[in-house]
Design a protein around this motif. Structure first.
Motif, PDB file in Angstrom:
ATOM      1  N   UNK A 363       0.923  -1.035   0.260  1.00  0.00           N
ATOM      2  CA  UNK A 363      -0.117   0.097  -0.133  1.00  0.00           C
ATOM      3  C   UNK A 363       0.816   1.175  -0.203  1.00  0.00           C
ATOM      4  N   UNK A 364       0.531   2.478  -0.528  1.00  0.00           N
ATOM      5  CA  UNK A 364       1.203   3.489  -0.737  1.00  0.00           C
ATOM      6  C   UNK A 364       0.848   4.330   0.181  1.00  0.00           C
ATOM      7  N   UNK A 365       1.537   4.135   1.408  1.00  0.00           N
ATOM      8  CA  UNK A 365       1.336   5.285   2.643  1.00  0.00           C
ATOM      9  C   UNK A 365       2.491   5.177   3.625  1.00  0.00           C
ATOM     10  N   UNK A 366       2.493   6.088   4.479  1.00  0.00           N
ATOM     11  CA  UNK A 366       3.752   6.528   5.268  1.00  0.00           C
ATOM     12  C   UNK A 366       3.679   5.046   6.269  1.00  0.00           C
ATOM     13  N   UNK A 367       5.127   4.662   6.662  1.00  0.00           N
ATOM     14  CA  UNK A 367       5.251   3.525   7.566  1.00  0.00           C
ATOM     15  C   UNK A 367       5.438   2.125   6.713  1.00  0.00           C
ATOM     16  N   UNK A 368       5.275   2.089   5.528  1.00  0.00           N
ATOM     17  CA  UNK A 368       5.397   0.826   4.830  1.00  0.00           C
ATOM     18  C   UNK A 368       6.786   0.338   4.911  1.00  0.00           C
ATOM     19  N   UNK A 369       7.791   1.411   4.225  1.00  0.00           N
ATOM     20  CA  UNK A 369       8.922   1.086   4.110  1.00  0.00           C
ATOM     21  C   UNK A 369       9.680   0.606   5.538  1.00  0.00           C
ATOM     22  N   UNK A 370       9.312   1.387   6.435  1.00  0.00           N
ATOM     23  CA  UNK A 370       9.926   0.871   7.987  1.00  0.00           C
ATOM     24  C   UNK A 370       9.470  -0.632   8.338  1.00  0.00           C
ATOM     25  N   UNK A 371       8.122  -0.822   8.066  1.00  0.00           N
ATOM     26  CA  UNK A 371       7.711  -2.031   8.565  1.00  0.00           C
ATOM     27  C   UNK A 371       8.355  -3.294   7.562  1.00  0.00           C
ATOM     28  N   UNK A 372       8.614  -2.975   6.356  1.00  0.00           N
ATOM     29  CA  UNK A 372       9.259  -3.812   5.486  1.00  0.00           C
ATOM     30  C   UNK A 372      10.847  -4.115   5.914  1.00  0.00           C
ATOM     31  N   UNK A 373      11.188  -3.018   6.119  1.00  0.00           N
ATOM     32  CA  UNK A 373      12.682  -3.110   6.477  1.00  0.00           C
ATOM     33  C   UNK A 373      12.875  -3.592   7.929  1.00  0.00           C
ATOM     34  N   UNK A 374      11.787  -3.583   8.701  1.00  0.00           N
ATOM     35  CA  UNK A 374      11.820  -4.306  10.144  1.00  0.00           C
ATOM     36  C   UNK A 374      11.912  -5.803  10.009  1.00  0.00           C
ATOM     37  N   UNK A 375      11.059  -6.233   8.800  1.00  0.00           N
ATOM     38  CA  UNK A 375      10.958  -7.586   8.743  1.00  0.00           C
ATOM     39  C   UNK A 375      12.229  -8.103   8.020  1.00  0.00           C
ATOM     40  N   UNK A 376      13.066  -7.771   7.192  1.00  0.00           N
ATOM     41  CA  UNK A 376      14.152  -8.172   7.041  1.00  0.00           C
ATOM     42  C   UNK A 376      15.458  -8.222   8.148  1.00  0.00           C
ATOM     43  N   UNK A 377      15.260  -6.744   8.664  1.00  0.00           N
ATOM     44  CA  UNK A 377      15.984  -6.867  10.071  1.00  0.00           C
ATOM     45  C   UNK A 377      15.966  -8.101  11.014  1.00  0.00           C
ATOM     46  N   UNK A 378      14.810  -8.454  11.309  1.00  0.00           N
ATOM     47  CA  UNK A 378      14.228  -9.362  12.360  1.00  0.00           C
ATOM     48  C   UNK A 378      15.046 -10.581  11.927  1.00  0.00           C
ATOM     49  N   UNK A 379      14.972 -11.093  10.790  1.00  0.00           N
ATOM     50  CA  UNK A 379      15.759 -12.475  10.335  1.00  0.00           C
ATOM     51  C   UNK A 379      17.024 -12.306   9.904  1.00  0.00           C
ATOM     52  N   UNK A 393      -2.422   2.209  -6.021  1.00  0.00           N
ATOM     53  CA  UNK A 393      -2.605   0.482  -6.131  1.00  0.00           C
ATOM     54  C   UNK A 393      -1.446  -0.105  -6.797  1.00  0.00           C
ATOM     55  N   UNK A 394      -0.553   0.600  -7.654  1.00  0.00           N
ATOM     56  CA  UNK A 394       0.493  -0.322  -8.326  1.00  0.00           C
ATOM     57  C   UNK A 394       1.677  -0.139  -7.519  1.00  0.00           C
ATOM     58  N   UNK A 395       1.950   0.390  -6.210  1.00  0.00           N
ATOM     59  CA  UNK A 395       2.957   0.786  -5.688  1.00  0.00           C
ATOM     60  C   UNK A 395       3.692  -0.657  -5.321  1.00  0.00           C
ATOM     61  N   UNK A 396       5.020  -0.626  -5.460  1.00  0.00           N
ATOM     62  CA  UNK A 396       5.996  -1.926  -5.205  1.00  0.00           C
ATOM     63  C   UNK A 396       7.205  -1.524  -4.832  1.00  0.00           C
ATOM     64  N   UNK A 397       7.547  -2.244  -3.723  1.00  0.00           N
ATOM     65  CA  UNK A 397       9.068  -2.042  -3.422  1.00  0.00           C
ATOM     66  C   UNK A 397       9.891  -3.346  -3.923  1.00  0.00           C
ATOM     67  N   UNK A 398      11.163  -2.849  -4.392  1.00  0.00           N
ATOM     68  CA  UNK A 398      12.008  -3.791  -4.797  1.00  0.00           C
ATOM     69  C   UNK A 398      13.303  -3.595  -4.091  1.00  0.00           C
ATOM     70  N   UNK A 399      13.454  -4.735  -3.424  1.00  0.00           N
ATOM     71  CA  UNK A 399      14.610  -5.085  -2.451  1.00  0.00           C
ATOM     72  C   UNK A 399      15.544  -5.932  -2.831  1.00  0.00           C
ATOM     73  N   UNK A 400      16.919  -5.554  -2.936  1.00  0.00           N
ATOM     74  CA  UNK A 400      18.092  -6.502  -3.293  1.00  0.00           C
ATOM     75  C   UNK A 400      18.873  -6.807  -2.043  1.00  0.00           C
ATOM     76  N   UNK A 401      19.081  -7.713  -1.563  1.00  0.00           N
ATOM     77  CA  UNK A 401      19.704  -7.991  -0.447  1.00  0.00           C
ATOM     78  C   UNK A 401      21.276  -8.185  -0.529  1.00  0.00           C
ATOM     79  N   UNK A 402      22.094  -8.319   0.566  1.00  0.00           N
ATOM     80  CA  UNK A 402      23.142  -8.738   0.827  1.00  0.00           C
ATOM     81  C   UNK A 402      23.015 -10.221   0.980  1.00  0.00           C
ATOM     82  N   UNK A 403      24.068 -10.924   0.847  1.00  0.00           N
ATOM     83  CA  UNK A 403      24.136 -12.453   1.064  1.00  0.00           C
ATOM     84  C   UNK A 403      23.467 -12.785   2.356  1.00  0.00           C
TER      85      UNK A 403
END
Length: 435
Positions: A363-379, A393-403
């Motif tokens: 969803x294209x709203x504030x706080x999304x990036x922080x929540x997504x980043x937290x999910x990566x950090x937890x693991x 409605x077409x918002x999309x985050x594209x994440x590339x990780x380290x190893x």
């Protein structure tokens, strides 16, 4: 002046006479004199076992060579070399074992059998003091088995990356160059003869997995079977995945990946689609061609490239083995056998480590990036880059990780899918070939 007695002919029999077998037989018959010079003794094709004699009538091969009694052929007792090109597990295994027990060396192109039960074949060859050669089993005309088994025997191979299935490479290349979806690219591959009517073994990665098992065993001196190989096919690769790869300067390939850890105690063997940088040598492998990229401690980076299938190219690899094995028979020796002295642990896919490209519909709203980043950090999955595409409605985050560990990434994806502001995780693809 005295002259030595002429050398006894090297007697050769063949199991199967399909696309590859037909070419092998024709070359053996046409070039018998020249091959005899290379071997040091005359070579003679004495029999070909087939399932149905009526199918041989259109072949330009003497009819008297054909028989339907394969067992009788390989156990006749006077054979020096048996070539097996029928494929599959049985009766190929039974016939190869019978040939070895009857005193013949064996040249085979049977990747499935080698990957499933290669140890049984090796043990029989050692017991019989005969050769078991299989250059054609991995990448058609490309010489890769012998370099790993012999040329690099004194080096430490660290990694093998391979495009070892021409059908899938043709399909992914077509998707990359034309923007086609998987189904359309597969239809084109079938129309041009690059894909079978039933392409399951290719597009689901079974063919590449068998080859990966063979490559890993050779590279790391340990026994690896197809059951040890993590396998994913290309049927879920979309045009959007290919486009996303292009946006980060990469292409999508189905890779066979064999790696050993720095301590030499653990091996990872896997087959799956992956993004690789467009600057990587494997990225330029087009159409139905194959290539194997080897990284070793002393030699550095090596790449072996060429046609990975087809009658004549595969016959070239078979005949190379035949000449080598025939020379051994003339000299009364036999070549290297299986080297499994290392016997290191083969890792489960969850413990394999690589980088990832993850597309998340949000969803294209504030706080999304922080929540997504937290999910990566937890693991404990570190983010290298993140960008937003689209709005509303077409918002999309594209994440590339380290190893990261594969299991950690899977857990991250699971948590992302549970987030209220995440509509779905539309794509997860590994990223390989990045330093």
């Amino acid at each position: 002046m005295t002259t030595s007695a002429p050398a006894r002919p090297i007697r050769i029999a063949m199991l199967g006479c399909g696309v590859v077998g037909t070419e092998v037989a024709r070359f053996l018959l046409r070039d018998a004199e020249e091959l005899g010079r290379r071997v040091g003794a005359p070579v003679e094709l004495v029999g070909i076992a087939v399932r149905r004699l009526e199918r041989t009538r259109s072949l330009d091969i003497p009819s008297e060579l054909f028989t339907t009694d394969a067992k009788a052929l390989v156990t006749r007792g006077d054979l020096d070399v048996v070539i097996e090109v029928i494929g599959g597990i049985e009766p190929a295994r039974e016939l190869i074992l019978a040939a070895l027990e009857s005193g013949a060396s064996v040249v085979t192109a049977n990747k499935a059998l080698l990957a499933e039960d290669g140890d049984t074949l090796y043990e029989a060859a050692v017991k019989a003091e005969r050769d078991l050669y299989y250059e054609a089993a991995v990448a058609g005309a490309i010489p890769i088995v012998r370099p790993l088994r012999e040329s690099l025997a004194g080096d430490r191979v660290e990694r093998v990356l391979g495009i070892v299935n021409g059908t899938t490479n043709f399909i992914l290349d077509a998707m990359t160059t034309t923007g086609a979806g998987f189904d359309d690219a597969l239809d084109e591959a079938q129309r041009l003869g690059f894909a079978e009517a039933d392409p399951t073994a290719d597009v689901e990665g079974f063919d590449a997995a068998a080859k990966a098992a063979i490559l890993a065993g050779l590279a790391f001196h340990t026994r690896v079977t197809i059951a040890d190989v993590h396998r994913e096919g290309i049927t879920e690769v979309t045009a959007a995945d290919v486009a996303s790869a292009s946006e980060i300067g990469s292409v999508v390939k189905l890779l066979a990946i064999c790696e050993i850890d720095p301590e030499g105690s653990q091996v990872s063997v896997r087959v799956h689609p992956a993004m690789i940088p467009a600057t990587h040598p494997l990225a330029s492998v087009r159409g139905a061609y194959n290539a194997v990229f080897v990284e070793s401690e002393a030699a550095g980076q090596l790449m072996f490239y060429g046609p990975g299938a087809g009658g004549a190219p595969t016959a070239s690899a078979v005949l190379g083995d035949v000449v080598t094995v025939a020379r051994h028979r003339v000299d009364g020796v036999f070549g290297p056998g299986e080297t499994v002295h290392a016997q290191v642990e083969v890792l489960d896919i969850g413990r394999a480590r690589t980088r990832y490209h993850v597309q998340i519909d949000v969803e294209d709203r504030p706080g999304v990036l922080a929540a997504v980043a937290e999910a990566f950090a937890v693991h404990d999955v570190s983010i290298k880059t993140v960008r937003q595409e689209g709005r509303g409605g077409d918002a999309q985050l594209v994440v590339v990780t380290h190893e990261a560990d594969d299991a950690a990434l899977a857990a991250t994806v699971g948590q992302l899918r549970d987030l209220e502001m995440v509509r779905g995780v539309s794509s997860v693809m590994r990223v390989e070939g990045v330093s």
